[in-house]
Design an enzyme around this catalytic site. Structure first.
Site, PDB file in Angstrom:
ATOM      1  N   ARG A  35       4.453  -2.148  18.263  1.00 23.73           N
ATOM      2  CA  ARG A  35       4.449  -1.707  16.869  1.00 23.73           C
ATOM      3  C   ARG A  35       3.465  -0.559  16.677  1.00 23.73           C
ATOM      4  O   ARG A  35       2.748  -0.186  17.603  1.00 23.73           O
ATOM      5  CB  ARG A  35       4.122  -2.892  15.933  1.00 23.73           C
ATOM      6  CG  ARG A  35       2.896  -3.649  16.426  1.00 23.73           C
ATOM      7  CD  ARG A  35       2.038  -4.201  15.375  1.00 23.73           C
ATOM      8  NE  ARG A  35       1.503  -3.206  14.499  1.00 23.73           N
ATOM      9  CZ  ARG A  35       0.467  -2.415  14.808  1.00 23.73           C
ATOM     10  NH1 ARG A  35      -0.129  -2.484  15.983  1.00 23.73           N
ATOM     11  NH2 ARG A  35       0.022  -1.537  13.923  1.00 23.73           N
ATOM     12  N   GLY A  36       3.419  -0.025  15.432  1.00 24.05           N
ATOM     13  CA  GLY A  36       2.572   1.143  15.157  1.00 24.05           C
ATOM     14  C   GLY A  36       3.432   2.383  15.355  1.00 24.05           C
ATOM     15  O   GLY A  36       4.069   2.528  16.407  1.00 24.05           O
ATOM     16  N   ALA A  37       3.434   3.262  14.346  1.00 17.17           N
ATOM     17  CA  ALA A  37       4.404   4.361  14.334  1.00 17.17           C
ATOM     18  C   ALA A  37       4.452   5.197  15.630  1.00 17.17           C
ATOM     19  O   ALA A  37       5.514   5.326  16.246  1.00 17.17           O
ATOM     20  CB  ALA A  37       4.146   5.238  13.117  1.00 17.17           C
ATOM     21  N   ARG A  77      13.825   0.098  13.273  1.00 13.32           N
ATOM     22  CA  ARG A  77      12.871   0.133  12.157  1.00 13.32           C
ATOM     23  C   ARG A  77      13.025   1.475  11.451  1.00 13.32           C
ATOM     24  O   ARG A  77      12.907   2.521  12.078  1.00 13.32           O
ATOM     25  CB  ARG A  77      11.437  -0.053  12.671  1.00 13.32           C
ATOM     26  CG  ARG A  77      11.238  -1.400  13.390  1.00 13.32           C
ATOM     27  CD  ARG A  77       9.787  -1.772  13.525  1.00 13.32           C
ATOM     28  NE  ARG A  77       9.191  -2.134  12.247  1.00 13.32           N
ATOM     29  CZ  ARG A  77       7.885  -2.264  12.059  1.00 13.32           C
ATOM     30  NH1 ARG A  77       7.047  -2.032  13.053  1.00 13.32           N
ATOM     31  NH2 ARG A  77       7.403  -2.601  10.882  1.00 13.32           N
ATOM     32  N   GLN A 108      -1.886  -7.719  10.752  1.00 12.13           N
ATOM     33  CA  GLN A 108      -2.265  -6.727  11.772  1.00 12.13           C
ATOM     34  C   GLN A 108      -3.758  -6.400  11.707  1.00 12.13           C
ATOM     35  O   GLN A 108      -4.357  -6.065  12.728  1.00 12.13           O
ATOM     36  CB  GLN A 108      -1.454  -5.430  11.588  1.00 12.13           C
ATOM     37  CG  GLN A 108      -0.004  -5.525  12.007  1.00 12.13           C
ATOM     38  CD  GLN A 108       0.889  -5.906  10.858  1.00 12.13           C
ATOM     39  OE1 GLN A 108       0.479  -6.582   9.915  1.00 12.13           O
ATOM     40  NE2 GLN A 108       2.146  -5.499  10.909  1.00 12.13           N
ATOM     41  N   ASP A 110       3.011   6.039   8.579  1.00 12.69           N
ATOM     42  CA  ASP A 110       4.298   5.908   9.285  1.00 12.69           C
ATOM     43  C   ASP A 110       5.202   7.100   9.029  1.00 12.69           C
ATOM     44  O   ASP A 110       6.089   7.393   9.820  1.00 12.69           O
ATOM     45  CB  ASP A 110       5.006   4.619   8.870  1.00 12.69           C
ATOM     46  CG  ASP A 110       4.383   3.445   9.592  1.00 12.69           C
ATOM     47  OD1 ASP A 110       3.288   3.023   9.192  1.00 12.69           O
ATOM     48  OD2 ASP A 110       4.970   2.995  10.598  1.00 12.69           O
ATOM     49  N   ASN A 140       3.048   3.918   4.518  1.00 15.89           N
ATOM     50  CA  ASN A 140       2.224   3.168   5.470  1.00 15.89           C
ATOM     51  C   ASN A 140       2.323   1.681   5.121  1.00 15.89           C
ATOM     52  O   ASN A 140       2.972   1.308   4.131  1.00 15.89           O
ATOM     53  CB  ASN A 140       0.770   3.661   5.429  1.00 15.89           C
ATOM     54  CG  ASN A 140      -0.051   3.121   6.600  1.00 15.89           C
ATOM     55  OD1 ASN A 140       0.380   3.195   7.750  1.00 15.89           O
ATOM     56  ND2 ASN A 140      -1.211   2.563   6.333  1.00 15.89           N
TER      57      ASN A 140
END
Ligand code: MRU
Length: 346
Positions: free
Chosen positions: A44-46, A86, A193, A234, A244
């Site tokens: 995960r995480g852009a 996503r 998170q 994001d 975000n």
């Protein structure tokens, strides 16, 4: 420290669902594995989603045989599946489109060459992401003072990028010299998170940090306990709106009320210049059980409660003090200054 590894043509990732309880590395062997790892937030995480997806395309492309027509058809199917994982982080679409144009511009080459070309694009982008983090940290550190107390949200560190991170990368860089800075991290419900990942990262780096629940932020600001807020992104629009993790907008509104600087840190790959203002339709809606349960196991609510679970929100540019990028710090007016900085570098 890294959250994905590409070694001997094999792709491995740290399963972030299990952190901080267990550190489990898994191998991604197929498109199916890759799609499920992204959808389930194992990766995960852009920026990291983008790089990981790029490697998934390469791994899958090793299975594309027969003819070039078939290669293109399978590539198209692979890109579509990954794009459907996503919707909010633009970095994913950015790398997939880069791969697609590189392949389409080289259709006269044989299949082996096309597969190697995909890998080349991904490795280059991976390296760029590592360097972007370093540059963001170097620019961002100029905004930090010796005794600052910083609040951050969600996770924007080495678990979310290929390098040291964006917002957290700035904090890491600052702490190398400024040992008196303090960091507050909010939990970041529903998937925690902040509590699970950011605290884990900060502890790995021996940086003092304090965890708060999301609903405590206003009270801390009222007590003058927060000097600045730094978050990742994001997707950032041409006019400087920021998508975000859900809860970012709350913090931006609170920061505005309490006159606290609110900074966003993100690489150029997080900008979507095709869009002036981000529409709510870009916000990913996730499974209600993420709110009803913890660790996807234990219900903390009545099982049948109706849930609204947007994974992101959009912060309007007027609430943002500055955007720290890998090419410099952008200040308002964003419409003009984002255009200018992109014109300078592209
Ligand atoms: O749903 P997640 O955990 O992928 O959301 C992550 C975030 O919102 C981060 O703040 C963002 O991707 C920036 S990471 C450098």
């Amino acid at each position: 420290m890294q959250a994905i590894k590409f070694k001997n043509n094999r792709l491995f990732y740290l399963d972030q669902r299990l952190l901080p309880i267990k550190e489990v590395w898994r191998e991604c062997k197929s498109l199916k594995d890759g799609v499920s790892a992204i959808k389930n937030l194992e990766v995960r995480g852009a920026p990291l989603i983008g790089i990981f997806a790029g490697y998934v395309v390469y791994i899958e492309s090793k299975k594309f045989f027969f003819s070039k027509k078939n290669f293109l058809r399978q590539l198209d199917r692979t890109l579509k599946s990954l794009k459907n994982t996503r919707p909010t982080a633009v970095n994913l679409f950015w790398i997939l489109e880069k791969i697609e144009s590189a392949v389409k511009a080289n259709m006269d080459k044989d299949i082996d060459t096309l597969q190697n070309l995909i890998l080349e694009v991904v490795k280059k982008t991976h390296l760029e992401d590592i360097n972007s983090c370093k540059r963001i940290a170097n620019f961002g550190v100029r905004l930090i003072n010796e005794t600052d107390t910083i609040l951050t949200h969600c996770n924007s560190g080495f678990l979310a990028t290929s390098g040291e991170g964006t917002a957290l990368g700035i904090i890491y860089q600052a702490y190398k010299k400024l040992k008196n800075i303090k960091v507050y991290v909010d939990e970041t419900r529903p998937l925690l998170q902040g509590a699970r990942l950011t605290i884990w990262e900060l502890q790995k780096k021996h940086i003092p940090c304090i965890l708060i629940c999301d609903d405590m932020a206003a009270y801390l600001m009222k007590q003058s306990k927060i000097d600045k807020i730094i978050v990742g992104a994001d997707r950032i629009s041409a006019y400087g709106d920021v998508a975000n993790k859900i809860g970012t907008y709350n913090l931006a509104v609170l920061a505005n009320y309490h006159k606290i600087p609110f900074y966003v840190a993100a690489p150029f790959s997080s900008f979507d210049l095709k869009i002036k203002n981000l529409p709510d339709t870009l916000v990913e809606q996730r499974d209600p059980n993420e709110v009803r349960k913890v660790f996807n196991k234990i219900y903390i609510t009545p099982k049948d409660v109706k849930v609204y679970n947007p994974a992101f929100d959009i912060t309007p540019s007027r609430l943002i003090t500055a955007i720290v990028t890998d090419k410099g710090i952008i200040y308002p007016p964003y419409k003009k200054n984002i255009k200018n900085i992109f014109a300078k570098f592209f």
